[in-house]
Write a protein that holds these residues in place. Structure first.
Motif, short mmCIF file in Angstrom:
data_model
loop_
_atom_site.label_atom_id
_atom_site.label_comp_id
_atom_site.label_asym_id
_atom_site.label_seq_id
_atom_site.Cartn_x
_atom_site.Cartn_y
_atom_site.Cartn_z
N SER A 1 -18.63 -50.15 6.47
CA SER A 1 -18.83 -49.79 8.22
C SER A 1 -18.59 -48.79 8.88
N LYS A 2 -19.46 -48.43 10.15
CA LYS A 2 -19.22 -47.02 11.19
C LYS A 2 -18.20 -46.75 11.51
N PRO A 3 -17.88 -45.73 11.89
CA PRO A 3 -16.91 -44.74 12.66
C PRO A 3 -16.21 -45.86 13.87
N PRO A 4 -15.03 -46.17 14.20
CA PRO A 4 -15.33 -46.90 15.62
C PRO A 4 -15.79 -46.42 16.72
N GLY A 5 -16.95 -46.79 17.52
CA GLY A 5 -17.10 -46.32 18.83
C GLY A 5 -18.09 -45.01 18.49
N SER A 6 -18.44 -45.72 16.67
CA SER A 6 -19.61 -44.27 16.58
C SER A 6 -21.24 -45.22 17.35
N ASP A 7 -22.41 -44.09 17.45
CA ASP A 7 -23.68 -45.07 17.61
C ASP A 7 -24.12 -46.11 16.41
N ASP A 8 -24.45 -46.82 16.28
CA ASP A 8 -25.18 -47.66 14.69
C ASP A 8 -26.66 -46.01 13.85
N ALA A 9 -27.04 -45.13 14.64
CA ALA A 9 -28.69 -44.29 13.88
C ALA A 9 -28.24 -43.40 13.28
N PRO A 10 -27.05 -42.50 13.62
CA PRO A 10 -27.00 -41.91 12.91
C PRO A 10 -26.24 -42.09 11.44
N PHE A 11 -25.29 -43.21 11.54
CA PHE A 11 -24.85 -44.23 10.71
C PHE A 11 -25.75 -44.56 9.84
N LYS A 12 -26.82 -45.34 10.19
CA LYS A 12 -27.85 -46.18 9.58
C LYS A 12 -28.72 -44.69 8.84
N ALA A 13 -28.55 -43.97 9.48
CA ALA A 13 -30.14 -42.53 8.78
C ALA A 13 -28.26 -41.99 7.35
N GLN A 14 -27.29 -42.33 7.71
CA GLN A 14 -26.62 -42.05 6.38
C GLN A 14 -26.39 -42.85 5.31
N ALA A 15 -27.17 -44.03 5.12
CA ALA A 15 -27.07 -45.18 3.87
C ALA A 15 -27.57 -44.71 2.88
N GLU A 16 -28.62 -43.90 2.50
CA GLU A 16 -28.51 -43.56 1.33
C GLU A 16 -27.72 -42.35 0.79
N ALA A 17 -27.37 -41.53 1.64
CA ALA A 17 -25.94 -40.69 0.84
C ALA A 17 -25.43 -40.75 0.60
N ILE A 18 -24.55 -42.67 1.08
CA ILE A 18 -22.82 -42.98 1.03
C ILE A 18 -23.28 -44.04 -0.32
N MET A 19 -24.98 -44.05 0.11
CA MET A 19 -25.41 -45.60 -1.25
C MET A 19 -24.33 -44.28 -3.04
N ARG A 20 -25.14 -42.89 -2.80
CA ARG A 20 -25.29 -42.36 -3.83
C ARG A 20 -24.15 -41.43 -4.35
N VAL A 21 -22.95 -41.55 -3.29
CA VAL A 21 -21.62 -41.88 -3.15
C VAL A 21 -20.83 -42.62 -4.77
N ILE A 22 -21.55 -43.82 -4.15
CA ILE A 22 -20.39 -44.65 -4.30
C ILE A 22 -20.99 -45.30 -5.85
N TYR A 23 -22.58 -44.80 -6.17
CA TYR A 23 -22.87 -45.35 -7.43
C TYR A 23 -23.06 -44.06 -8.07
N LYS B 1 -23.76 -52.59 2.47
CA LYS B 1 -22.86 -53.76 1.08
C LYS B 1 -23.32 -53.10 -0.18
N HIS B 2 -22.12 -52.98 -0.45
CA HIS B 2 -22.49 -52.31 -1.95
C HIS B 2 -21.96 -53.29 -2.93
N ASP B 3 -22.23 -53.96 -4.26
CA ASP B 3 -22.03 -55.49 -5.31
C ASP B 3 -22.05 -54.83 -6.06
N ILE B 4 -20.59 -54.13 -6.43
CA ILE B 4 -20.86 -53.16 -8.30
C ILE B 4 -19.56 -53.77 -9.07
#
Length: 472
Positions: free
Chosen positions: A395-417, A349-352
């Protein structure tokens, strides 16, 4: 765990009474995690003072002992701002027993309430005297006034009434040394120096404990009309917003933007939800007009504005609610997005916020950057477009695993911020920084801003005992 001074808990018991002190581990549990269970900590005790004087006594005793305090209201935040750390050395200071409505001054259009008053109770108290308190948000049945002030809450009516910073006239605050600042003045003009209340609003309990507030009241609304409108693009939403504001003025009290993906999640996971239209559209806005007159011609205004927008191809379809039940059903589609997304797996979640004029470019640019870097992630974009606030959730891609998606949280945040910064935006529009965005703020806020903030913190809380580890 750091050992407490032996005389501290007995002294707190004497000051607060049996109801004001919790040390039993099982009874403390509900105070030690947020409602999403995203943040969890430990505490030496939970303090539950029942008056401002008891808050002051607790703060003074803890200050003398060098024990940090974590203020907590309804515990409905999204950034972990009211949760203690894992050391077990901090104490939670719950304000929920401070729940008196001290005064309603109809002639002055103000209401004075304590920090533990639930927002819905405040709304009801205003309605009982024929007035409106306009702050409205999804957690209004459990969030408290103190928390609303500490995070400068916004909600769905900011477009017309502003956020809590705009709705507060005066505060009562217990300072970090236990002194009480009585700033409970219902004045709209007071040009006698620094506006001290603004230091504490939005400070997330890091400078002192808000115990009461004088808040503005407004005339009750007696006419209302609501429409669900389909649009081709965010740019059409921004253009329509400008036209509706020009036509309706302050009657325009709500203008909520939602992507098709947002609605799909609600239709999939919220019981009873139904699509207002027979076919899907790329974007939607929920428009609300209101007036203090009982027979205001709001439908005529709405139809005029939407009719002109149809002619300009800004609007693809529209439906106007014909009953209160339909109004509630349309708002349920908007308010159900956050919970519905949780059923799709982990939600980042990103509240910008960005200038309203920049919303279309921000969405297009950030969507594109995310798909290039993280193919298949699903963007759930919605928010209070009238004040530039987007909830830009992933949200993660459909059918994908949670752990790899969570591991990308910081990188995703950086793109958004990073994209937010391109538009001179803010990484937190209405949720605050808490502990989840503290590190990001160090990166994205200007060094001079951070220096000034630390100077204020040092001046008011030199020992660093007020909600440490949050915001700064």
């Amino acid at each position: 765990m750091t050992r407490l001074p032996e005389d501290l808990l007995p002294a707190l018991h004497d000051a607060l009474g049996e109801a004001g002190l919790i040390t039993d581990a099982e009874r403390m549990q509900s105070y030690l995690s947020d409602w999403r269970n995203a943040y969890r900590g430990q505490a030496a005790a939970v303090l539950r003072p029942g008056t401002t004087e008891e808050v002051a006594a607790a703060v003074r005793l803890c200050a003398q002992a060098g024990v940090a305090l974590v203020p907590q209201g309804g515990n409905t935040g999204l950034c972990g701002g009211s949760i203690p750390d894992a050391s077990g050395a901090q104490m939670v200071l719950s304000l929920t027993r401070l729940k008196r409505i001290r005064e309603v001054d109809v002639a002055n259009a103000t209401i004075t309430v304590e920090a533990g008053v639930i927002l819905q109770q405040l709304q009801d108290a205003a309605a009982e005297v024929g007035r409106l308190f306009p702050l409205s948000l999804g957690a209004e049945g459990s969030c408290t006034v103190g928390g609303n002030l500490a995070t400068n809450a916004g909600g769905t009516a900011v477009l017309r009434y502003g956020n809590m910073r705009d709705l507060a006239l005066g505060l009562e605050v217990v300072l970090p040394d236990g002194r009480i600042w009585d700033g409970l003045r219902g004045l709209r003009k007071d040009n006698t120096g620094y506006d001290l209340k603004q230091l504490f609003i939005g400070s997330e309990g890091t400078l002192g404990i808000i115990t009461a507030a004088v808040l503005k009241l407004f005339p009750a609304l007696r006419s209302l009309t609501t429409a669900w409108v389909a649009l081709p693009s965010p740019q059409a939403a921004v253009t329509l917003l400008g036209q509706m504001r020009g036509l309706c003025g302050d009657r325009l009290t709500g203008f909520e933007l939602m992507s098709r993906k947002s609605l799909e999640f609600v239709l999939r996971h919220v019981a009873g939800a139904s699509d207002p239209f027979a076919e899907g559209h790329p974007w939607y806005v929920l428009i609300e007009l209101s007036d203090t007159q009982p027979d205001a011609a709001l439908n005529d205004l709405l139809e005029q504005g939407l009719g002109e927008a149809f002619e300009q191809a800004l609007v693809l379809d529209a439906v106007v609610a014909g009953s209160q039940a339909q109004v509630e059903a349309l708002w349920a589609l908007r308010e159900g997005i956050s919970e519905a997304q949780n059923h799709e797996g982990p939600s980042l979640k990103h509240d910008i916020s960005v200038p309203v004029s920049r919303i279309p470019d921000f969405i297009a640019r950030t969507d594109r950057a995310l798909q290039q870097a993280f193919p298949g992630v699903r963007v759930v974009a919605y928010g209070h477009v009238g004040d530039g606030n987007l909830h830009y959730n992933i949200s993660k891609p459909p059918g994908s695993d949670d752990a790899p998606f969570k591991a990308q949280a910081e990188a995703i945040m950086r793109v958004i911020y990073d994209s937010t910064l391109e538009d001179d935006g803010s990484i937190s529009a209405e949720h605050g920084l808490g502990q989840s965005k503290r590190a990001a703020a160090q990166h994205y806020k200007a060094p001079l801003e951070l220096e000034l903030m630390r100077s204020i913190k040092q001046a008011l809380d030199p020992a660093g005992l007020m909600n440490p580890g949050k915001l700064l």
